[in-house]
Motif scaffolding. Structure first.
Motif, PDB file in Angstrom:
ATOM      1  N   TRP A 147       0.374   7.660  11.044  1.00 24.88           N
ATOM      2  CA  TRP A 147       0.545   6.190  10.895  1.00 24.88           C
ATOM      3  C   TRP A 147      -0.279   5.550  10.364  1.00 24.88           C
ATOM      4  N   ARG A 148      -1.475   5.844  10.297  1.00 24.55           N
ATOM      5  CA  ARG A 148      -2.483   5.331   9.363  1.00 24.55           C
ATOM      6  C   ARG A 148      -2.502   5.548   8.021  1.00 24.55           C
ATOM      7  N   MET A 149      -1.869   6.760   7.524  1.00 23.71           N
ATOM      8  CA  MET A 149      -1.709   7.026   6.170  1.00 23.71           C
ATOM      9  C   MET A 149      -0.376   6.162   5.768  1.00 23.71           C
ATOM     10  N   LYS A 150       0.554   5.787   6.605  1.00 22.27           N
ATOM     11  CA  LYS A 150       1.782   5.255   6.143  1.00 22.27           C
ATOM     12  C   LYS A 150       1.508   3.815   6.099  1.00 22.27           C
ATOM     13  N   MET A 151       0.368   3.270   6.368  1.00 23.13           N
ATOM     14  CA  MET A 151       0.312   1.702   6.518  1.00 23.13           C
ATOM     15  C   MET A 151       0.278   1.207   5.145  1.00 23.13           C
ATOM     16  N   ASN A 204      -0.191 -13.023  12.793  1.00 21.60           N
ATOM     17  CA  ASN A 204       0.083 -14.497  12.720  1.00 21.60           C
ATOM     18  C   ASN A 204      -1.216 -15.061  13.523  1.00 21.60           C
ATOM     19  N   LYS A 205      -1.149 -16.572  12.965  1.00 19.09           N
ATOM     20  CA  LYS A 205      -2.270 -17.283  13.289  1.00 19.09           C
ATOM     21  C   LYS A 205      -2.378 -17.637  14.898  1.00 19.09           C
ATOM     22  N   ARG A 206      -1.195 -17.861  15.294  1.00 18.48           N
ATOM     23  CA  ARG A 206      -0.842 -18.027  16.757  1.00 18.48           C
ATOM     24  C   ARG A 206      -1.446 -17.290  17.842  1.00 18.48           C
ATOM     25  N   MET A 207      -1.115 -15.759  17.547  1.00 16.49           N
ATOM     26  CA  MET A 207      -1.452 -14.722  18.475  1.00 16.49           C
ATOM     27  C   MET A 207      -2.655 -13.856  17.825  1.00 16.49           C
ATOM     28  N   ARG A 208      -3.335 -14.162  16.920  1.00 16.20           N
ATOM     29  CA  ARG A 208      -4.223 -13.470  16.310  1.00 16.20           C
ATOM     30  C   ARG A 208      -5.122 -12.921  17.308  1.00 16.20           C
ATOM     31  N   GLY A 209      -5.792 -13.795  18.112  1.00 20.98           N
ATOM     32  CA  GLY A 209      -6.852 -13.554  18.825  1.00 20.98           C
ATOM     33  C   GLY A 209      -6.283 -12.453  20.130  1.00 20.98           C
ATOM     34  N   ALA A 210      -5.290 -12.446  20.529  1.00 17.11           N
ATOM     35  CA  ALA A 210      -4.643 -11.786  21.567  1.00 17.11           C
ATOM     36  C   ALA A 210      -4.322 -10.478  20.924  1.00 17.11           C
ATOM     37  N   PHE A 211      -3.735 -10.290  19.834  1.00 14.28           N
ATOM     38  CA  PHE A 211      -3.521  -9.114  19.176  1.00 14.28           C
ATOM     39  C   PHE A 211      -4.922  -8.373  18.969  1.00 14.28           C
ATOM     40  N   MET A 212      -5.804  -8.979  18.361  1.00 17.65           N
ATOM     41  CA  MET A 212      -7.367  -8.305  18.374  1.00 17.65           C
ATOM     42  C   MET A 212      -7.838  -8.059  19.791  1.00 17.65           C
ATOM     43  N   ALA A 213      -7.906  -8.832  20.666  1.00 21.35           N
ATOM     44  CA  ALA A 213      -8.125  -8.665  22.039  1.00 21.35           C
ATOM     45  C   ALA A 213      -7.487  -7.237  22.485  1.00 21.35           C
ATOM     46  N   ALA A 214      -6.145  -7.338  22.219  1.00 25.65           N
ATOM     47  CA  ALA A 214      -5.498  -5.840  22.626  1.00 25.65           C
ATOM     48  C   ALA A 214      -5.915  -4.487  22.139  1.00 25.65           C
ATOM     49  N   ILE A 215      -6.217  -4.766  20.818  1.00 26.23           N
ATOM     50  CA  ILE A 215      -7.091  -3.770  20.215  1.00 26.23           C
ATOM     51  C   ILE A 215      -8.174  -3.304  20.978  1.00 26.23           C
ATOM     52  N   PHE A 216      -9.118  -4.329  21.236  1.00 20.51           N
ATOM     53  CA  PHE A 216     -10.437  -3.823  21.864  1.00 20.51           C
ATOM     54  C   PHE A 216     -10.389  -3.402  23.229  1.00 20.51           C
ATOM     55  N   SER A 217      -9.245  -4.034  23.923  1.00 18.37           N
ATOM     56  CA  SER A 217      -9.140  -3.537  25.144  1.00 18.37           C
ATOM     57  C   SER A 217      -8.935  -1.918  25.220  1.00 18.37           C
ATOM     58  N   TYR A 222       7.974  -6.156  15.683  1.00 20.01           N
ATOM     59  CA  TYR A 222       7.705  -4.733  16.148  1.00 20.01           C
ATOM     60  C   TYR A 222       6.214  -4.269  15.214  1.00 20.01           C
ATOM     61  N   CYS A 223       6.233  -4.830  14.051  1.00 19.07           N
ATOM     62  CA  CYS A 223       5.116  -4.422  13.167  1.00 19.07           C
ATOM     63  C   CYS A 223       3.841  -4.782  13.877  1.00 19.07           C
ATOM     64  N   HIS A 224       3.679  -5.856  14.433  1.00 17.75           N
ATOM     65  CA  HIS A 224       2.639  -6.216  15.398  1.00 17.75           C
ATOM     66  C   HIS A 224       2.007  -5.333  16.264  1.00 17.75           C
ATOM     67  N   PHE A 225       2.992  -5.070  17.128  1.00 18.97           N
ATOM     68  CA  PHE A 225       2.575  -3.843  18.069  1.00 18.97           C
ATOM     69  C   PHE A 225       2.292  -2.610  17.597  1.00 18.97           C
ATOM     70  N   LYS A 226       3.157  -2.286  16.448  1.00 18.94           N
ATOM     71  CA  LYS A 226       2.640  -0.945  15.930  1.00 18.94           C
ATOM     72  C   LYS A 226       1.149  -1.037  15.235  1.00 18.94           C
ATOM     73  N   ALA A 227       0.740  -2.036  14.784  1.00 19.81           N
ATOM     74  CA  ALA A 227      -0.552  -2.260  14.460  1.00 19.81           C
ATOM     75  C   ALA A 227      -1.605  -2.012  15.310  1.00 19.81           C
ATOM     76  N   ILE A 228      -1.351  -2.950  16.662  1.00 19.78           N
ATOM     77  CA  ILE A 228      -2.220  -2.617  17.847  1.00 19.78           C
ATOM     78  C   ILE A 228      -2.331  -1.216  18.126  1.00 19.78           C
ATOM     79  N   ILE A 229      -1.221  -0.376  18.215  1.00 24.34           N
ATOM     80  CA  ILE A 229      -1.408   0.768  18.613  1.00 24.34           C
ATOM     81  C   ILE A 229      -2.085   1.852  17.577  1.00 24.34           C
ATOM     82  N   VAL A 257       6.901  -4.312   5.818  1.00 23.44           N
ATOM     83  CA  VAL A 257       6.593  -4.548   7.105  1.00 23.44           C
ATOM     84  C   VAL A 257       6.923  -5.798   8.242  1.00 23.44           C
ATOM     85  N   LEU A 258       7.059  -6.829   7.713  1.00 22.82           N
ATOM     86  CA  LEU A 258       7.832  -8.072   8.396  1.00 22.82           C
ATOM     87  C   LEU A 258       9.222  -8.007   8.156  1.00 22.82           C
ATOM     88  N   ASP A 259      10.016  -8.537   9.212  1.00 21.65           N
ATOM     89  CA  ASP A 259      11.461  -8.470   9.340  1.00 21.65           C
ATOM     90  C   ASP A 259      11.953  -9.891   8.708  1.00 21.65           C
TER      91      ASP A 259
END
Length: 485
Positions: free
Chosen positions: A221-225, A151-164, A16-23, A249-251
């Motif tokens: 949410w930015r101020m709570k990160m 995480n290093k396996r999905m880092r590029g996809a997460f950052m691409a999601a932000i840029f999208s 969940y924390c990764h998707f929250k960071a993307i948003i 942050v992590l489970d």
């Protein structure tokens, strides 16, 4: 002192924390794109209000270019300032400030006042500059925060999601503009001989101020990160605090974090822009900056020609009855491009970037863009200017290749290649170089003869492919600390 917490970040399952960071991070890019690209229909409205525009007498090119360039100049300055401060005082401490500048600039643009046309446009330019500074600050902070959380396996996809989110921001600005134009245009008499439309003066301000809504929604949410673990551990040397922050942050529990593979903190003490820095990172910094510079020359200048070709292919290109009709058509074009090429390109990058790699899709994107531009430019006078509909489709392909390639990867690579204590600084430098290219594109390129412009764009894209070969390594599947080593 071991840094197992960073290893656990690299190997953590997607949660969940990764998707929250993307948003949270993505809403910054969403707001950025909303304002940078909403100016096209806005300048159309300004032309009708302040320059007595008709379909045959558009707003002066110098005024339109100035409204684009002043925001881009602010963006470049914001990238440099916030990029450096992000490494000196932390990513999180500045994250809210960048958003506050965006909100202040958004509202200020809507309240641009004055007793004459010159005062109003100068006020709008000032607040767009302020808005640009906030937008520029958001780029290195969002990219770095996501890279350090992922995480290093999905880092590029997460950052691409932000840029999208940039594509969705462009779509949102277009939809808002079309809705506002339809609402305000219902009661306005459709005649160019009517007095200056006072309602249009309210409409363009409303469109700009509505862009503050997504920023307000994510401010809390930015101020709570928490601060990123990599900055806390590697720059502030507080591994205990980094571990505690990641528990929030992590489970996973503290004992699970402690079970991770042991990493050692970097003992290097070289300074930014020192001889050792340039020996280790100068080539990558040059590669990031040059490719971003070359891309943005093309990316920010081709919408002007794209709109010309689109309206050439429309039978109703000269039938705009009111200011609202004209602005609606410009916004409709941007919505079409966002849905047909930009967003699909970003989605393709999301699925490909961690499978194929950043450098491959960047090089292929540049090559395909160059091929299309040369294919259009060389026979343009003999063939393409007589087939505007087919030409518009080819333009859409270049936008798809850009977003599936260098437009996404130039945002991602600077956040992966440099040490934690220089990461936002180097991203800011590369981004500022890109915005310098964008200013060149909007000020100079659009004034050239069309065939010459297309051929130059092809050459620029070919140079971007060559620039991609300067990178020292592929970052797919590696940790940020391995990239530093």
């Amino acid at each position: 002192m071991s840094l197992r917490v960073l290893s656990r970040l690299d190997t953590a399952r997607t949660q969940y924390c990764h998707f929250k960071a993307i948003i949270v991070a993505g809403m910054g890019l969403f707001t950025d794109a909303y304002h940078l690209f909403s100016i096209a229909p806005i300048t159309t409205m300004l032309g009708y209000i302040y320059y007595d525009e008709s379909p045959h007498h558009p707003i002066p090119h110098a005024v339109e270019s100035a409204m684009l360039a002043v925001a881009l100049l602010g963006t470049a300055i914001g990238q440099l300032i916030f990029g450096r401060l992000g490494d000196l005082v932390g990513r999180r401490r500045l994250y809210g400030l960048a958003l506050m500048l965006i909100m202040a600039g958004s509202i200020g643009c809507g309240f641009s006042m004055g007793i004459s046309k010159g005062y109003i446009l100068a006020s709008l330019g000032f607040f767009r500059f302020l808005l640009g500074v906030g937008i520029g600050g958001d780029y290195p902070l969002s990219a770095t925060i996501m890279s350090e959380y992922a995480n290093k396996r999905m880092r590029g996809a997460f950052m691409a999601a932000i840029f999208s989110m940039q594509g969705f921001g462009i779509l949102a600005s277009s939809v808002v503009t079309m809705v506002v134009c339809k609402i305000f245009g219902r009661s306005y008499p459709p005649s160019l001989n009517d007095p200056i439309p006072k309602k249009a003066d309210i409409a363009w301000r409303l469109i700009l101020m509505l862009g503050v809504i997504p920023a307000v929604m994510t401010f809390y949410w930015r101020m709570k990160m928490p601060e990123t673990a990599r900055y806390t551990a590697l720059v502030e040397n507080n591994v205990l605090q980094a571990t505690q922050d990641m528990e929030r942050v992590l489970d996973m529990s503290d004992c699970q974090i402690a079970e991770g593979h042991c990493l050692q903190p970097s003992q290097s003490s070289y300074l930014l822009f020192s001889k050792q820095f340039f020996l280790l990172h100068g080539r990558n910094l040059l590669a990031c900056s040059s490719t971003w510079f070359l891309l943005d020359i093309v990316f920010y200048s081709y919408p002007h020609l794209q709109s010309e070709i689109y309206f050439m292919s429309q039978h109703d290109k000269d039938t705009a009855d009111t200011v609202f009709d004209a602005a609606f058509k410009v916004a409709r074009l941007q919505a079409i491009m966002a849905c047909s090429s930009m967003i699909p390109g970003c989605i393709a990058a999301f699925f490909l970037i961690d499978r194929i790699g950043r450098l491959i899709i960047q090089a292929v994107g540049f090559v395909l863009m160059a091929i299309v531009y040369f294919s259009i430019g060389v026979p343009y006078d003999r063939y393409w200017q007589h087939h505007p509909s087919a030409l518009f489709i080819l333009y859409g392909l270049t936008s798809f290749f850009a977003n599936c390639g260098p437009n996404t990867t130039t945002f991602i690579l600077p956040a992966e290649l440099f040490p934690a204590r220089f990461r936002t600084t180097c991203h800011g430098i590369a981004g500022a170089a890109g915005k310098a290219g964008a200013i060149i594109g909007v000020v100079l390129m659009a004034s050239l003869e069309r065939r010459v412009t297309l051929i130059i764009w092809g050459g620029i894209c070919a140079a971007g492919m060559v620039g991609t070969s300067m990178f020292t390594k592929e970052t797919r599947g590696t940790s940020l600390e391995e990239n530093e080593d």
